[in-house]
Design a protein around this motif. Structure first.
Motif, PDB file in Angstrom:
ATOM      1  N   ASP A   1      -7.282   4.270  -5.029  1.00 28.60           N
ATOM      2  CA  ASP A   1      -7.163   2.861  -4.664  1.00 28.60           C
ATOM      3  C   ASP A   1      -6.390   2.776  -3.343  1.00 28.60           C
ATOM      4  OD1 ASP A   1      -7.368   0.130  -4.763  1.00 28.60           O
ATOM      5  OD2 ASP A   1      -5.693  -0.125  -6.146  1.00 28.60           O
ATOM      6  N   TYR A   2      -7.129   2.908  -2.246  1.00 30.91           N
ATOM      7  CA  TYR A   2      -6.504   2.950  -0.930  1.00 30.91           C
ATOM      8  C   TYR A   2      -6.182   1.552  -0.419  1.00 30.91           C
ATOM      9  CZ  TYR A   2      -7.562   7.868  -0.733  1.00 30.91           C
ATOM     10  OH  TYR A   2      -7.596   9.211  -1.001  1.00 30.91           O
ATOM     11  N   ASP A   3      -5.094   1.470   0.303  1.00 32.59           N
ATOM     12  CA  ASP A   3      -4.637   0.235   0.927  1.00 32.59           C
ATOM     13  C   ASP A   3      -5.426   0.044   2.224  1.00 32.59           C
ATOM     14  OD1 ASP A   3      -3.259  -1.728   2.312  1.00 32.59           O
ATOM     15  OD2 ASP A   3      -1.311  -0.727   2.205  1.00 32.59           O
ATOM     16  N   TRP A   4      -6.191  -1.049   2.306  1.00 33.30           N
ATOM     17  CA  TRP A   4      -7.030  -1.283   3.477  1.00 33.30           C
ATOM     18  C   TRP A   4      -6.201  -1.497   4.742  1.00 33.30           C
ATOM     19  CZ3 TRP A   4     -11.851  -0.439   4.865  1.00 33.30           C
ATOM     20  CH2 TRP A   4     -12.772  -0.131   3.861  1.00 33.30           C
ATOM     21  N   ASP A   5      -4.991  -2.030   4.621  1.00 33.75           N
ATOM     22  CA  ASP A   5      -4.134  -2.160   5.802  1.00 33.75           C
ATOM     23  C   ASP A   5      -3.797  -0.770   6.356  1.00 33.75           C
ATOM     24  OD1 ASP A   5      -4.101  -4.927   5.665  1.00 33.75           O
ATOM     25  OD2 ASP A   5      -2.216  -4.995   4.531  1.00 33.75           O
ATOM     26  N   ARG A   6      -3.520   0.157   5.463  1.00 31.47           N
ATOM     27  CA  ARG A   6      -3.227   1.533   5.877  1.00 31.47           C
ATOM     28  C   ARG A   6      -4.472   2.171   6.498  1.00 31.47           C
ATOM     29  NH1 ARG A   6       0.175   5.037   7.929  1.00 31.47           N
ATOM     30  NH2 ARG A   6      -0.033   7.104   7.085  1.00 31.47           N
ATOM     31  N   LEU A   7      -5.636   1.918   5.903  1.00 30.68           N
ATOM     32  CA  LEU A   7      -6.871   2.464   6.461  1.00 30.68           C
ATOM     33  C   LEU A   7      -7.152   1.884   7.846  1.00 30.68           C
ATOM     34  CD1 LEU A   7      -9.253   2.664   3.379  1.00 30.68           C
ATOM     35  CD2 LEU A   7      -7.890   4.487   4.440  1.00 30.68           C
ATOM     36  N   ASP A   8      -6.895   0.589   8.026  1.00 30.58           N
ATOM     37  CA  ASP A   8      -7.063  -0.018   9.351  1.00 30.58           C
ATOM     38  C   ASP A   8      -6.162   0.671  10.375  1.00 30.58           C
ATOM     39  OD1 ASP A   8      -8.943  -1.854   8.415  1.00 30.58           O
ATOM     40  OD2 ASP A   8      -7.454  -3.453   8.140  1.00 30.58           O
ATOM     41  N   PHE A   9      -4.929   0.953   9.957  1.00 28.24           N
ATOM     42  CA  PHE A   9      -3.980   1.659  10.820  1.00 28.24           C
ATOM     43  C   PHE A   9      -4.521   3.049  11.192  1.00 28.24           C
ATOM     44  CE2 PHE A   9      -0.509   4.808  10.912  1.00 28.24           C
ATOM     45  CZ  PHE A   9       0.182   4.386  12.029  1.00 28.24           C
ATOM     46  N   LEU A  10      -5.037   3.771  10.203  1.00 25.56           N
ATOM     47  CA  LEU A  10      -5.551   5.117  10.441  1.00 25.56           C
ATOM     48  C   LEU A  10      -6.815   5.110  11.290  1.00 25.56           C
ATOM     49  CD1 LEU A  10      -4.794   6.491   6.911  1.00 25.56           C
ATOM     50  CD2 LEU A  10      -3.736   7.277   9.040  1.00 25.56           C
ATOM     51  N   VAL A  11      -7.668   4.117  11.093  1.00 26.70           N
ATOM     52  CA  VAL A  11      -8.848   3.985  11.952  1.00 26.70           C
ATOM     53  C   VAL A  11      -8.397   3.745  13.389  1.00 26.70           C
ATOM     54  CG1 VAL A  11     -10.819   2.494  12.498  1.00 26.70           C
ATOM     55  CG2 VAL A  11     -10.473   3.289  10.149  1.00 26.70           C
ATOM     56  N   ALA A  12      -7.374   2.913  13.567  1.00 25.07           N
ATOM     57  CA  ALA A  12      -6.840   2.677  14.914  1.00 25.07           C
ATOM     58  C   ALA A  12      -6.289   3.974  15.510  1.00 25.07           C
ATOM     59  CB  ALA A  12      -5.758   1.598  14.879  1.00 25.07           C
ATOM     60  N   LYS A  13      -5.639   4.783  14.690  1.00 26.71           N
ATOM     61  CA  LYS A  13      -5.121   6.069  15.171  1.00 26.71           C
ATOM     62  C   LYS A  13      -6.266   7.002  15.559  1.00 26.71           C
ATOM     63  CE  LYS A  13      -0.899   5.143  15.144  1.00 26.71           C
ATOM     64  NZ  LYS A  13      -0.221   5.006  16.443  1.00 26.71           N
ATOM     65  N   LEU A  14      -7.347   7.006  14.770  1.00 25.44           N
ATOM     66  CA  LEU A  14      -8.491   7.833  15.128  1.00 25.44           C
ATOM     67  C   LEU A  14      -9.125   7.338  16.424  1.00 25.44           C
ATOM     68  CD1 LEU A  14     -11.029   9.552  12.965  1.00 25.44           C
ATOM     69  CD2 LEU A  14     -11.864   8.173  14.854  1.00 25.44           C
ATOM     70  N   ARG A  15      -9.237   6.027  16.564  1.00 26.31           N
ATOM     71  CA  ARG A  15      -9.797   5.469  17.812  1.00 26.31           C
ATOM     72  C   ARG A  15      -8.927   5.828  19.012  1.00 26.31           C
ATOM     73  NH1 ARG A  15     -11.327  -0.281  15.036  1.00 26.31           N
ATOM     74  NH2 ARG A  15     -13.479   0.270  14.459  1.00 26.31           N
TER      75      ARG A  15
END
Length: 160
Positions: free
Chosen positions: A123-137
């Protein structure tokens, strides 16, 4: 000429293309699939898998570089050790394969990959995933540039 240099250069180029492909798949998923599926625990797993695959692809080529030039990683914390060593410019041996600018977002992605691999969260936190996607970008163009620069360095070693 060291026959292993062209092989390493080809592997770097291949992994750079694979990184592009994973990043492109992630972007397409975020634009096309996630809006259709919604931000659910199941759709989060798709994003998580792509983030993990991207970092693992990068780490694989960094490991090949390390093995070619050093081959000394502490078994207890080799993932972090690898990233830290790849940020070193070793005079007379090799330039850094990871720039200072790329290091912080890559460290975030490494931490997440470690968390994902060892804690089996569903059950992943979408705010955290948004942060990680930003880091990947942030990391992707820097890592691609760093790998391209490293390929150019390898081409100088390949010259007669």
């Amino acid at each position: 000429m060291n026959a292993r240099i062209p092989e390493l250069a080809a592997a770097v180029a291949l992994h750079r293309r694979r990184l592009d492909a994973v990043r492109d798949t992630l972007e397409k998923t975020l634009v096309e699939e996630i809006p259709r599926l919604g931000r659910t625990p199941v759709s989060a797993l798709i994003v998580v898998g792509l983030l993990e695959n991207w970092y693992t692809c990068l780490e694989t080529i960094l490991l090949r570089i390390s093995q070619h030039f050093e081959n000394r990683l502490a078994p207890s914390r080799w993932h972090r050790d690898l990233l830290e060593r790849m940020a070193l410019d070793i005079e007379g041996v090799r330039p850094a394969a990871v720039s200072e600018a790329a290091f912080p977002p890559l460290m975030e992605l490494l931490r997440f990959r470690h968390f994902k691999r060892y804690y089996f969260e569903l059950d992943y936190d979408w705010d955290r995933l948004d942060f990680l996607v930003a880091k990947l970008r942030q990391a992707h163009p820097l890592a691609a540039r760093d790998l391209e620069r490293f390929e150019r360095f390898l081409s100088t070693l390949d010259s007669p």
